[in-house]
Design a protein around this motif. Structure first.
Motif, PDB file in Angstrom:
ATOM      1  N   HIS A  77      47.882 -20.622 -33.409  1.00  0.00           N
ATOM      2  CA  HIS A  77      47.006 -19.665 -34.063  1.00  0.00           C
ATOM      3  C   HIS A  77      47.824 -18.754 -34.980  1.00  0.00           C
ATOM      4  CE1 HIS A  77      44.007 -16.454 -34.432  1.00  0.00           C
ATOM      5  NE2 HIS A  77      43.145 -17.428 -34.218  1.00  0.00           N
ATOM      6  N   GLU A  78      47.276 -18.403 -36.123  1.00  0.00           N
ATOM      7  CA  GLU A  78      48.005 -17.623 -37.116  1.00  0.00           C
ATOM      8  C   GLU A  78      48.389 -16.238 -36.595  1.00  0.00           C
ATOM      9  OE1 GLU A  78      44.964 -19.027 -37.893  1.00  0.00           O
ATOM     10  OE2 GLU A  78      45.740 -20.762 -38.954  1.00  0.00           O
ATOM     11  N   LYS A  79      47.536 -15.629 -35.786  1.00  0.00           N
ATOM     12  CA  LYS A  79      47.843 -14.292 -35.276  1.00  0.00           C
ATOM     13  C   LYS A  79      49.037 -14.330 -34.328  1.00  0.00           C
ATOM     14  CE  LYS A  79      43.268 -12.312 -35.741  1.00  0.00           C
ATOM     15  NZ  LYS A  79      42.134 -11.684 -35.061  1.00  0.00           N
ATOM     16  N   LEU A  80      49.144 -15.392 -33.536  1.00  0.00           N
ATOM     17  CA  LEU A  80      50.278 -15.519 -32.626  1.00  0.00           C
ATOM     18  C   LEU A  80      51.566 -15.705 -33.414  1.00  0.00           C
ATOM     19  CD1 LEU A  80      51.347 -15.771 -29.726  1.00  0.00           C
ATOM     20  CD2 LEU A  80      50.922 -18.212 -29.898  1.00  0.00           C
ATOM     21  N   GLY A  82      52.178 -14.684 -36.468  1.00  0.00           N
ATOM     22  CA  GLY A  82      52.483 -13.406 -37.105  1.00  0.00           C
ATOM     23  C   GLY A  82      53.075 -12.407 -36.127  1.00  0.00           C
ATOM     24  N   LEU A  83      52.553 -12.388 -34.915  1.00  0.00           N
ATOM     25  CA  LEU A  83      53.084 -11.482 -33.897  1.00  0.00           C
ATOM     26  C   LEU A  83      54.530 -11.814 -33.567  1.00  0.00           C
ATOM     27  CD1 LEU A  83      52.543  -9.235 -31.769  1.00  0.00           C
ATOM     28  CD2 LEU A  83      51.919 -11.092 -30.213  1.00  0.00           C
TER      29      LEU A  83
END
Length: 109
Positions: A77-80, A82-83
């Motif tokens: 997932h893109e949010k993971l 980025g984190l």
């Protein structure tokens, strides 16, 4: 018991697992071998101050391939992603700040 099964079915639907094909793994492996060969070949060519730049560029490309495909970051997932990148940069800044604080407080003779 049926509640447990229905809950696990919903959980498994949300998690999409990607299985890489043998062909793609083989292609990435061959690209990494080509990168290693290119690094060795570049070491024997005198490029002056650009030797380090060429070697680091090839190493960065190889590391990107490993992270994206063998560590399956490409399919997360893109949010993971980025984190993880933001936290890595944050800890890099902490490391650099502590290193510079140590360097600045040394007594030079």
């Amino acid at each position: 018991m049926s509640d447990h099964n229905s809950a696990s079915e919903h959980t498994s639907e949300r998690i999409s697992e990607h299985i890489s094909s043998l062909g793609s793994c083989l292609a990435i492996w061959l690209a990494l071998l080509a990168g290693t060969t290119l690094t060795v070949a570049a070491a024997f060519i005198d490029l002056g101050p650009f030797n380090t730049i060429v070697a680091l560029t090839i190493a960065t490309i190889k590391a990107t391939l490993v992270v994206l495909f063998y560590m399956h970051v490409k399919y997360t997932h893109e949010k993971l992603t980025g984190l993880v990148i933001v936290s890595a940069i944050f800890f890099l800044f902490i490391l650099l700040a502590l290193s510079m604080a140590d360097y600045a407080t040394r007594l030079w003779r």
